[in-house]
Write an enzyme that holds these catalytic residues in place. Structure first.
Site, mmCIF file in Angstrom:
data_model
loop_
_atom_site.group_PDB
_atom_site.id
_atom_site.type_symbol
_atom_site.label_atom_id
_atom_site.label_comp_id
_atom_site.label_asym_id
_atom_site.label_seq_id
_atom_site.Cartn_x
_atom_site.Cartn_y
_atom_site.Cartn_z
ATOM 1 N N GLY A 1 0.847 -1.189 0.000
ATOM 2 C CA GLY A 1 0.000 0.000 0.000
ATOM 3 C C GLY A 1 0.875 1.228 0.000
ATOM 4 O O GLY A 1 1.660 1.441 0.904
ATOM 5 N N THR A 2 0.770 2.052 -1.044
ATOM 6 C CA THR A 2 1.737 3.131 -1.129
ATOM 7 C C THR A 2 1.360 4.135 -2.195
ATOM 8 O O THR A 2 0.438 3.893 -2.976
ATOM 9 C CB THR A 2 3.120 2.531 -1.465
ATOM 10 O OG1 THR A 2 4.105 3.505 -1.265
ATOM 11 C CG2 THR A 2 3.162 2.083 -2.894
ATOM 12 N N THR A 3 2.060 5.265 -2.218
ATOM 13 C CA THR A 3 2.020 6.170 -3.369
ATOM 14 C C THR A 3 3.439 6.614 -3.666
ATOM 15 O O THR A 3 4.125 7.149 -2.790
ATOM 16 C CB THR A 3 1.189 7.438 -3.066
ATOM 17 O OG1 THR A 3 -0.070 7.061 -2.549
ATOM 18 C CG2 THR A 3 1.000 8.253 -4.329
ATOM 19 N N LYS B 1 10.837 4.746 1.236
ATOM 20 C CA LYS B 1 10.388 4.181 -0.026
ATOM 21 C C LYS B 1 11.209 4.672 -1.193
ATOM 22 O O LYS B 1 11.024 4.195 -2.314
ATOM 23 C CB LYS B 1 8.910 4.528 -0.257
ATOM 24 C CG LYS B 1 8.024 3.868 0.770
ATOM 25 C CD LYS B 1 6.579 3.951 0.411
ATOM 26 C CE LYS B 1 5.760 3.448 1.572
ATOM 27 N NZ LYS B 1 4.344 3.490 1.320
#
Lengths: 223, 272
Positions: free
Chosen positions: B55-57, B88
């Site tokens: 889950g990330t952007t 990240k």
């Protein structure tokens, strides 16, 4: 004929919780000593904490057979390192070794949720937190295990340290004194034992500072 | 003269499989596989159990001055936020960055491995590896593990002799060259802001602000994204971290609370 599923799984969960907190010149690592399987308690007196190097201690919850295998593997690799480099492994070096060791079993994971705690080369406390396949990061405090969802919000509230990603950079270790940090951990486990069936019996606390390593015990609820 | 290289050998090969990474970097490391007939079923169950952080952007785009790379810092395991401070954006070497989306351990390990390969290339060829080359190395490795359950959606951004470079590489072995990418559960929201505000000739500050806003808006709407929005710039002299801001604080910076006029004041009720 209906399809039959395999009923045997190589994994089991022995429960328990582990916590580690880093300070300016110390590191506290703690874990309960209950080992369970399903609703049964196998023993009330099992240590989840393992000393990997002079200034580096690991606490692991999850499947203790995998944890034991992992500890043995790391101890052996550390011995080889000592033979080759004539010195102990530093905590950040051990942290990366653990990450690689876990990732090498990416397709048949060690069911082990680890926190690594110790002092870095400057004598400052450091804590590394892992997932089961080896992703890791350096943090100011962490918890893993069955009680982690109960413990983590409390630690966030009491110890909330600025993220290491912020710019300008801010220190992640807690400003608390060693005695206060130990007190906090005792409180945390007392609370976790109230609401998590897998956490309890006895609390083992390991403190690493410039003087060396020392161990403390505290009784927890036995029900 | 025969050189004695015994002292230069790395860790003794006591356990063959574990030390292949140390001995043979050109070959991909070999992994222990479970002894089961149903590999996929086992992987599916194992992944459920270990619950890797996802889950990330993340986003990256090329503009006149170089490449802008930005990401959030939240890691979620199902519905539980396992960390708000995950790195990240991975620094492969001083002029190349990789972003992390998908399985945290997969991205961390393979980016570290890529960094090692890039360094070996430099030593063997006496020149830096190109972004094209680095992304190809990674894509080929991931292709060889295709179908085994790795989860990697990464962008390789860097500056080499041909100028700025940006590639998207994923666990299927796919590799795309492009000018703008966003990867992760929050990417639709980031694309909306990014595509709207993008111009090729922006200054570094404008591009950084665009990247920051795009990440902020994604964290606002996507539950699996949050934490700290980091923005990096890759220029001819390598990468530089421009900012790291908590998205909660960014919210009040972009949308400050205005004292509003009240139409009817609430009166305190005494007694019960």
């Amino acid at each position: 004929m209906p399809k039959e599923q395999a009923n045997w799984s190589p994994y089991d969960n022995n429960g328990g919780s582990c916590v580690a907190v880093a300070g300016a010149d110390y590191c506290v690592i703690a874990a309960d000593t209950r080992m369970s399987t399903g609703y049964n308690i196998l023993t009330r007196d099992y240590s989840k904490i393992c000393k990997l190097a002079d200034k580096c201690v690991m606490a692991s919850s999850g499947f203790q057979a995998d944890v034991k295998a992992l500890q043995k593997h790391l101890a052996a690799r550390h011995l080889i390192y000592q033979h080759q480099h004539n010195k102990q492994m530093s905590c950040p070096a051990m942290a990366q070794l653990l990450s690689n060791t876990l990732y090498y079993k990416r397709f048949f994971p060690y069911y082990s949720f680890n926190v690594l705690g110790g002092l870095d080369n400057e004598g400052k406390g450091c804590v590394f937190t892992y997932d089961a396949v080896g992703s890791y990061e350096k943090v100011g405090y962490s918890c893993q295990g069955s009680g982690s969802t109960l413990i983590m919000p409390f630690l966030d509230n009491q110890l909330k340290s600025p993220s290491p990603l912020l710019l300008p950079a801010q220190d992640a270790v807690t400003p608390l004194a060693e005695a206060e940090a130990i007190d906090l951990i005792k409180t945390v486990f007392a609370s976790a034992s109230e609401r998590d069936i897998y956490t309890g019996d006895k609390l083992e606390i390991v403190v690493i500072n410039a003087d060396g390593i020392r161990r403390e015990y505290m009784d927890l609820r036995k029900d | 003269m025969k050189l004695d290289t015994a002292g230069m050998e790395s860790a003794a090969p006591v356990w063959g499989s574990h030390n292949e990474l140390v001995d043979g970097f050109s070959a991909a490391p070999s992994f222990e596989l479970p002894n089961t007939t149903d590999f996929d079923g086992f992987q599916k169950e194992a992944i459920q159990m270990v619950k890797p952080a996802k889950g990330t952007t993340t986003l990256a785009f090329i503009f006149k001055e170089g490449v802008m790379v930005a990401a959030d810092s939240r890691a979620s395991m199902g519905g539980y936020i396992s960390s708000q401070s995950v790195k990240k954006i991975i620094e492969i070497n001083p002029y190349m960055l990789g972003t992390m989306a998908g399985g945290a351990a997969d991205c961390q390990f393979w980016h570290r491995n890529l960094g090692i390969k890039c360094r070996l290339h430099e030593l063997a060829n006496k020149r830096r590896i190109s972004v094209t080359g680095a992304s190809k190395l990674l894509a080929n490795i991931l292709y060889s593990y295709r179908g085994m359950g790795l989860s990697v959606g990464t962008m390789i951004a860097g500056w080499d002799e041909t100028g700025p470079g940006l590639y998207y590489v994923d666990n299927e072995g796919g590799r795309l060259k492009g000018m703008r990418f966003s990867v992760g559960s929050g990417s639709p929201y980031a694309y909306g802001v990014l595509d709207n505000g993008y111009r090729y000739d922006m200054s570094v500050e404008e591009a950084a602000e665009l990247a920051r806003r795009a990440i902020y808006h994604a964290t606002f709407r996507d539950g699996a994204s949050g934490g700290v929005a980091s923005v990096y710039y890759v220029g001819p002299n390598g990468w530089k971290k421009l900012s790291g801001d908590d998205v909660g604080e960014l919210h009040y910076r972009y949308y400050p609370v205005m004292p509003s006029t009240v139409e009817q004041e609430m009166v305190e009720v005494t007694g019960a």
